[in-house]
Design an enzyme around this catalytic site. Structure first.
Site, PDB file in Angstrom:
ATOM      1  N   GLU A 110       1.459  -3.357  11.127  1.00  0.00           N
ATOM      2  CA  GLU A 110       1.206  -1.992  11.603  1.00  0.00           C
ATOM      3  C   GLU A 110      -0.246  -1.639  11.363  1.00  0.00           C
ATOM      4  O   GLU A 110      -0.780  -1.910  10.288  1.00  0.00           O
ATOM      5  CB  GLU A 110       2.042  -0.934  10.841  1.00  0.00           C
TER       6      GLU A 110
ATOM      7  N   GLU B 104       7.946  -1.655   4.206  1.00  0.00           N
ATOM      8  CA  GLU B 104       7.138  -0.919   3.233  1.00  0.00           C
ATOM      9  C   GLU B 104       7.880  -0.517   1.960  1.00  0.00           C
ATOM     10  O   GLU B 104       8.222   0.658   1.758  1.00  0.00           O
ATOM     11  CB  GLU B 104       6.530   0.331   3.897  1.00  0.00           C
TER      12      GLU B 104
HETATM   13  C1  FCB Z   1       4.075   3.719   8.214  1.00  0.00           C
HETATM   14  C2  FCB Z   1       5.513   3.657   8.653  1.00  0.00           C
HETATM   15  C3  FCB Z   1       5.736   4.075  10.075  1.00  0.00           C
HETATM   16  C4  FCB Z   1       4.845   5.224  10.486  1.00  0.00           C
HETATM   17  C5  FCB Z   1       3.417   4.938  10.120  1.00  0.00           C
HETATM   18  C6  FCB Z   1       2.446   6.001  10.539  1.00  0.00           C
HETATM   19  O1  FCB Z   1       4.007   3.936   6.843  1.00  0.00           O
HETATM   20  O2  FCB Z   1       6.020   2.362   8.500  1.00  0.00           O
HETATM   21  O3  FCB Z   1       7.101   4.361  10.227  1.00  0.00           O
HETATM   22  O4  FCB Z   1       5.311   6.386   9.920  1.00  0.00           O
HETATM   23  O5  FCB Z   1       3.314   4.743   8.736  1.00  0.00           O
END
Ligand code: FCB
Length: 434
Positions: free
Chosen positions: A350, A167
């Site tokens: 994610e 990210e």
């Molecule tokens: C993302 C992150 C992860 C976690 C989620 C909820 O931005 O990569 O580490 O904090 O959000």
């Protein structure tokens, strides 16, 4: 769950993700200080001043946790290595104990038939590098390359996939402009430099990993849908600026050798000299693109200085993070990613929600709704190749500490006992192999 593995193409990868600082317990095993330790030790930055010193104690409970990954019928485990655990000073001497830990982790996954998906930086920068300017310093590219070289030399022969940095928007903008994450800066020059250097580091890391013969290399970007608060031109303009900084800047750098004009409007004066020349390094060919997706932002104009947007409260149902649930955004970003990288398989690296409780029907509905978007994208011919849940365990949710529970498995932070939630059990059934 309203799906099974059979509803997805053959070879579609279901995974579950974690990150080093959020689960391992940074206080053990010879890991060095990081900017998250000092950020958390500064009052007002993190809920209750909590840090990752113990976290889920995954460092000592790795076998139990890997059993949970395999037992949930996941194909892939996305984890990160901690720079400061491997090189406590950020540069120079290697902490063999730290490297051995990740070696055991990779072997432990392979023994259980789970594919190791490595991330090399998930936010815990070694403090000595932060002292030297961290992401604002161009030398980060050399320091990062050296660290990646060490990890690639040890794990590169066995990991299934690798991505340099989790990210870029959070590493750069959230941490150097909004000040919500370490190092907690609110400075446009620092932010512009970090935005660019994070991509330069990505490119250098890809080169290093290729030189070790590693394949299946990608990038993991996060995306939030930009929803104008109303139909006014000012709101639309504000949303466009947000969208350029958050969603299009990194895609532009990685795949088009250019940053979007709406981001350059404010950032250009603060970018490091000669930034245009770095696109040759930044744009290394990749094998896949990862999307982290959770929510949208409702954006209004401030009428003030660039970037001139502010986050507004939105009307949709929200998770425990206060994030609106907006599955359509995932479909939108799968299309945007495909436009930028038409030849690459896309992975949702994610997705998940913070919710209290063990009988987490709300999490099950959230996952179903987002996987429906993935299936719709597949039906339209988009090359989506996998979907990973955030997260295996309740863990250290950065500035919000331990109260926000993203896990499929509940962690009691007093006893550190693990207890699978309903979502874990349902996923395990849905993912049963024929
Ligand atoms: C993302 C992150 C992860 C976690 C989620 C909820 O931005 O990569 O580490 O904090 O959000």
């Amino acid at each position: 769950m309203n799906f099974t593995r059979q509803d997805f193409p053959e070879g579609f990868q279901f995974g579950v993700a974690t990150s080093a600082y959020q689960i391992e317990g940074h206080g053990v095993g010879g890991a060095g200080q990081t900017h998250w330790d000092s950020f958390a030790a500064t009052p007002g930055n993190v809920a209750k001043g909590e840090n990752g010193a113990t976290a889920c104690d995954h460092y000592h409970r790795m076998d139990e946790d890997l059993d949970l990954v395999a037992g949930g019928n996941f194909d892939v485990y996305r984890f990160s290595t901690s720079w400061a655990r491997i090189m406590p000073e950020g540069r120079g001497p290697v902490n063999q104990q730290g490297l051995d830990f990740y070696d055991r982790l990779v072997d432990g996954l392979l023994e259980r038939g789970v594919k190791p998906a490595l991330t090399l930086y998930h936010w815990e920068l070694p403090s000595p590098l932060a002292d030297a300017g961290g992401w604002c310093n161009r030398a980060m590219a050399d320091w990062f390359a050296d660290y990646v070289d060490v990890v690639a030399g040890r794990l590169g022969d066995r990991v299934w996939s690798a991505a340099p940095i989790n990210e870029p928007w959070c590493v750069a903008w959230l941490s150097h402009f909004e000040g919500h994450h370490a190092p907690g800066l609110r400075d446009i020059r620092a932010a512009a430099r970090a935005m660019h250097h994070v991509l330069l580091c990505h490119g250098r890391a890809i080169e290093v990993m290729r030189s070790h013969g590693m394949g299946n290399l990608g990038a993991v970007c996060n995306f939030e849908y930009a929803q104008p608060v109303d139909d006014s031109p000012a709101a639309h303009r504000a949303a466009r600026t947000f969208d350029a900084i958050y969603n299009r800047f990194f895609l532009g750098g990685l795949f088009r050798g250019a940053y979007p004009q709406a981001a350059l409007e404010g950032l250009a004066p603060h970018l490091p000299d000669g930034w245009e020349r770095d696109f040759a390094t930044i744009g290394q060919p990749l094998d896949w693109l990862g999307l982290n997706y959770y929510t949208r932002k409702v954006i209004g104009p401030t009428g003030g200085a660039w970037p001139g947007y502010a986050y507004q409260d939105g009307p949709l149902p929200k998770t425990d993070m206060g994030w609106e649930i907006y599955p359509d955004g995932l479909g939108h970003f799968l299309r945007l990613a495909h436009e930028h990288a038409p030849d690459l398989p896309l992975y949702v690296t994610e997705n998940g929600m913070a919710a209290p409780g063990i009988r987490d029907e709300d999490r099950i509905a959230y996952v179903d709704a987002h996987l429906a978007q993935v299936r719709a994208a597949l039906a339209k011919g988009l090359p989506v190749a996998g979907y990973y849940l955030w997260s295996l365990l309740d863990n250290y949710e950065w500035a919000l500490g331990y109260d926000k529970r993203f896990g499929l498995v509940h962690v009691d932070f007093e006893t550190l006992d693990r207890r699978p939630k309903l979502s874990y059990e349902r996923l395990k059934l849905a993912l049963t192999r024929p």
